[in-house]
Design a protein around this motif. Sequence first.
Motif, PDB file in Angstrom:
ATOM      1  N   GLY A 194       0.962  -1.257   0.035  1.00  0.00           N
ATOM      2  CA  GLY A 194       0.039  -0.147  -0.033  1.00  0.00           C
ATOM      3  C   GLY A 194       0.748   1.398   0.089  1.00  0.00           C
ATOM      4  N   ILE A 195       0.273   2.276  -0.636  1.00  0.00           N
ATOM      5  CA  ILE A 195       1.001   3.714  -0.499  1.00  0.00           C
ATOM      6  C   ILE A 195      -0.153   4.701   0.009  1.00  0.00           C
ATOM      7  CG2 ILE A 195       1.875   5.350  -1.933  1.00  0.00           C
ATOM      8  CD1 ILE A 195       3.072   3.119  -3.730  1.00  0.00           C
ATOM      9  N   ALA A 196       0.217   5.538   0.649  1.00  0.00           N
ATOM     10  CA  ALA A 196      -0.497   6.861   0.962  1.00  0.00           C
ATOM     11  C   ALA A 196       0.219   8.224   0.484  1.00  0.00           C
ATOM     12  CB  ALA A 196      -0.599   6.927   2.494  1.00  0.00           C
ATOM     13  N   VAL A 197      -0.379   9.016  -0.045  1.00  0.00           N
ATOM     14  CA  VAL A 197       0.385  10.357  -0.608  1.00  0.00           C
ATOM     15  C   VAL A 197      -0.450  11.476  -0.172  1.00  0.00           C
ATOM     16  CG1 VAL A 197       1.260   9.353  -2.535  1.00  0.00           C
ATOM     17  CG2 VAL A 197      -1.028  10.439  -2.659  1.00  0.00           C
ATOM     18  N   ASN A 224      -6.392  -5.552   6.835  1.00  0.00           N
ATOM     19  CA  ASN A 224      -5.243  -5.425   7.638  1.00  0.00           C
ATOM     20  C   ASN A 224      -4.001  -5.034   6.773  1.00  0.00           C
ATOM     21  OD1 ASN A 224      -6.302  -6.681   9.837  1.00  0.00           O
ATOM     22  ND2 ASN A 224      -5.777  -8.714   9.505  1.00  0.00           N
ATOM     23  N   ALA A 225      -4.156  -4.709   5.413  1.00  0.00           N
ATOM     24  CA  ALA A 225      -3.151  -4.173   4.843  1.00  0.00           C
ATOM     25  C   ALA A 225      -2.842  -2.895   5.175  1.00  0.00           C
ATOM     26  CB  ALA A 225      -3.371  -4.001   3.372  1.00  0.00           C
ATOM     27  N   GLN A 226      -1.685  -2.135   4.948  1.00  0.00           N
ATOM     28  CA  GLN A 226      -1.330  -1.037   5.320  1.00  0.00           C
ATOM     29  C   GLN A 226      -0.784  -0.241   4.020  1.00  0.00           C
ATOM     30  OE1 GLN A 226       1.502  -0.979   8.853  1.00  0.00           O
ATOM     31  NE2 GLN A 226       0.948  -3.010   9.422  1.00  0.00           N
ATOM     32  N   GLY A 233      -9.186  16.911  12.479  1.00  0.00           N
ATOM     33  CA  GLY A 233      -9.469  17.082  11.249  1.00  0.00           C
ATOM     34  C   GLY A 233      -8.435  16.699  10.064  1.00  0.00           C
ATOM     35  N   SER A 234      -7.136  16.425  10.672  1.00  0.00           N
ATOM     36  CA  SER A 234      -5.947  16.181   9.642  1.00  0.00           C
ATOM     37  C   SER A 234      -6.144  14.581   9.549  1.00  0.00           C
ATOM     38  CB  SER A 234      -4.743  16.299  10.534  1.00  0.00           C
ATOM     39  OG  SER A 234      -4.556  17.690  10.679  1.00  0.00           O
ATOM     40  N   GLY A 235      -5.622  13.980   8.307  1.00  0.00           N
ATOM     41  CA  GLY A 235      -5.480  12.722   8.084  1.00  0.00           C
ATOM     42  C   GLY A 235      -4.033  12.194   8.538  1.00  0.00           C
ATOM     43  N   ILE A 236      -4.183  10.846   8.872  1.00  0.00           N
ATOM     44  CA  ILE A 236      -2.880  10.390   9.373  1.00  0.00           C
ATOM     45  C   ILE A 236      -2.608   8.944   8.810  1.00  0.00           C
ATOM     46  CG2 ILE A 236      -1.535   9.287  11.289  1.00  0.00           C
ATOM     47  CD1 ILE A 236      -3.111  11.260  13.181  1.00  0.00           C
ATOM     48  N   ALA A 237      -1.755   8.660   7.891  1.00  0.00           N
ATOM     49  CA  ALA A 237      -1.417   7.494   7.626  1.00  0.00           C
ATOM     50  C   ALA A 237      -0.270   6.716   8.107  1.00  0.00           C
ATOM     51  CB  ALA A 237      -1.291   7.589   5.873  1.00  0.00           C
ATOM     52  N   LEU A 238      -0.147   5.668   8.493  1.00  0.00           N
ATOM     53  CA  LEU A 238       0.864   4.830   9.221  1.00  0.00           C
ATOM     54  C   LEU A 238       1.192   3.567   8.744  1.00  0.00           C
ATOM     55  CD1 LEU A 238       1.377   5.168  12.909  1.00  0.00           C
ATOM     56  CD2 LEU A 238       1.438   3.168  11.770  1.00  0.00           C
ATOM     57  N   CYS A 239       2.748   3.331   8.561  1.00  0.00           N
ATOM     58  CA  CYS A 239       2.929   2.166   8.082  1.00  0.00           C
ATOM     59  C   CYS A 239       3.789   1.499   9.393  1.00  0.00           C
ATOM     60  CB  CYS A 239       3.924   2.052   6.919  1.00  0.00           C
ATOM     61  SG  CYS A 239       2.888   2.777   5.387  1.00  0.00           S
ATOM     62  N   HIS A 240       3.835   0.306   9.590  1.00  0.00           N
ATOM     63  CA  HIS A 240       4.561  -0.226  11.013  1.00  0.00           C
ATOM     64  C   HIS A 240       4.935  -1.556  10.560  1.00  0.00           C
ATOM     65  CE1 HIS A 240       3.375  -2.582  14.944  1.00  0.00           C
ATOM     66  NE2 HIS A 240       4.697  -2.105  14.967  1.00  0.00           N
ATOM     67  N   ASN A 241       6.320  -1.557  10.951  1.00  0.00           N
ATOM     68  CA  ASN A 241       7.111  -2.997  10.973  1.00  0.00           C
ATOM     69  C   ASN A 241       7.334  -3.543  12.383  1.00  0.00           C
ATOM     70  OD1 ASN A 241      10.584  -3.959  10.525  1.00  0.00           O
ATOM     71  ND2 ASN A 241       8.846  -5.211  10.497  1.00  0.00           N
ATOM     72  N   GLY A 242       6.999  -4.572  13.166  1.00  0.00           N
ATOM     73  CA  GLY A 242       7.356  -4.794  14.330  1.00  0.00           C
ATOM     74  C   GLY A 242       5.891  -5.335  14.910  1.00  0.00           C
ATOM     75  N   ASN A 243       6.097  -5.505  16.490  1.00  0.00           N
ATOM     76  CA  ASN A 243       5.079  -6.460  16.906  1.00  0.00           C
ATOM     77  C   ASN A 243       5.143  -5.758  18.562  1.00  0.00           C
ATOM     78  OD1 ASN A 243       3.677  -8.266  18.631  1.00  0.00           O
ATOM     79  ND2 ASN A 243       4.406  -9.789  17.210  1.00  0.00           N
ATOM     80  N   LEU A 244       3.948  -5.478  19.094  1.00  0.00           N
ATOM     81  CA  LEU A 244       3.939  -4.771  20.403  1.00  0.00           C
ATOM     82  C   LEU A 244       3.482  -5.913  21.310  1.00  0.00           C
ATOM     83  CD1 LEU A 244       2.424  -1.354  19.805  1.00  0.00           C
ATOM     84  CD2 LEU A 244       4.617  -1.974  19.663  1.00  0.00           C
ATOM     85  N   VAL A 245       3.637  -5.659  22.487  1.00  0.00           N
ATOM     86  CA  VAL A 245       3.389  -6.777  23.411  1.00  0.00           C
ATOM     87  C   VAL A 245       2.611  -6.208  24.626  1.00  0.00           C
ATOM     88  CG1 VAL A 245       5.634  -7.976  23.535  1.00  0.00           C
ATOM     89  CG2 VAL A 245       5.621  -6.467  25.078  1.00  0.00           C
ATOM     90  N   ASN A 246       2.033  -4.812  24.546  1.00  0.00           N
ATOM     91  CA  ASN A 246       1.051  -4.484  25.301  1.00  0.00           C
ATOM     92  C   ASN A 246      -0.110  -3.921  24.667  1.00  0.00           C
ATOM     93  OD1 ASN A 246       2.336  -2.331  24.214  1.00  0.00           O
ATOM     94  ND2 ASN A 246       1.975  -0.887  25.898  1.00  0.00           N
TER      95      ASN A 246
END
Length: 247
Positions: free
Chosen positions: A55-58, A106-108, A117-130
């Motif tokens: 996926g891509i966000a611009v 589940n795609a990013q 009112g702002s848009g936020i697009a986020l990409c994540h590589n990892g794994n959180l434990v909490n």
Amino acid sequence: MARGDGRLTHDINPYSPAPQDACGVFGVWAPGEEVSKLTYFGLYALQHRGQEAAGIAVSDGFSVVVYKDLGLVAQVFDESTLASLRGHLAVGHTRYSTTGASTWENAQPTFRTSASGSGIALCHNGNLVNTPELAAQAAEAGIRGAFPTSTDTDIITALLAARPDVTIEQAAMEILPTLRGAFSLVFMDETTLYAARDPQGVRPLVLGRLERGWVVASETAALDIVGASYVREVEPGELIAIDSEGL
């Protein structure tokens, strides 16, 4: 229940014939450049890190547009799609997961509209434990039952978007210290590219320089393919912001 996107360590099994669950992230801030194509090539160089979805966000400075789908980078994007993704900054993701369904939801990048009112697009590589604690924190912020995906990535995005009284950067400085586990994040609003790395530096993230901009990526291979020069690693625990004022 929200689940992680990958492993807690960066160990890759060289004897496994299966794809490895590393995920690839890419971000670029480059006015005057075709940032969607730069992101496409960056993700292509990171394809080995994730094969389930891309996926891509611009952003053109006024709005954030996200395009994502299941499949390889070259299957998800074609010339006409890339031509429609116009702007001066972008983020992108290639996904491989061991938990969480392989679905479009589940795609990013994940996307949220902030309370201001702002848009936020986020990409994540990892794994959180909490994740349960973060979900409870999101519920306290009034984001009840608002998670359409089964990953912790959407919870991070929702928490960043939940504060109407602070900027995205200020929200990140408050939220990032509460994340436990391994993560490299690349995210954006309409005007600014952000990148962050967990305090242990488990997941890789590098910074590169273009003639007219900046690039962040999981590996230097993505810098090379877009003609960016390597500057340095994003430091463990560091948050960087790139906009018209620079780095």
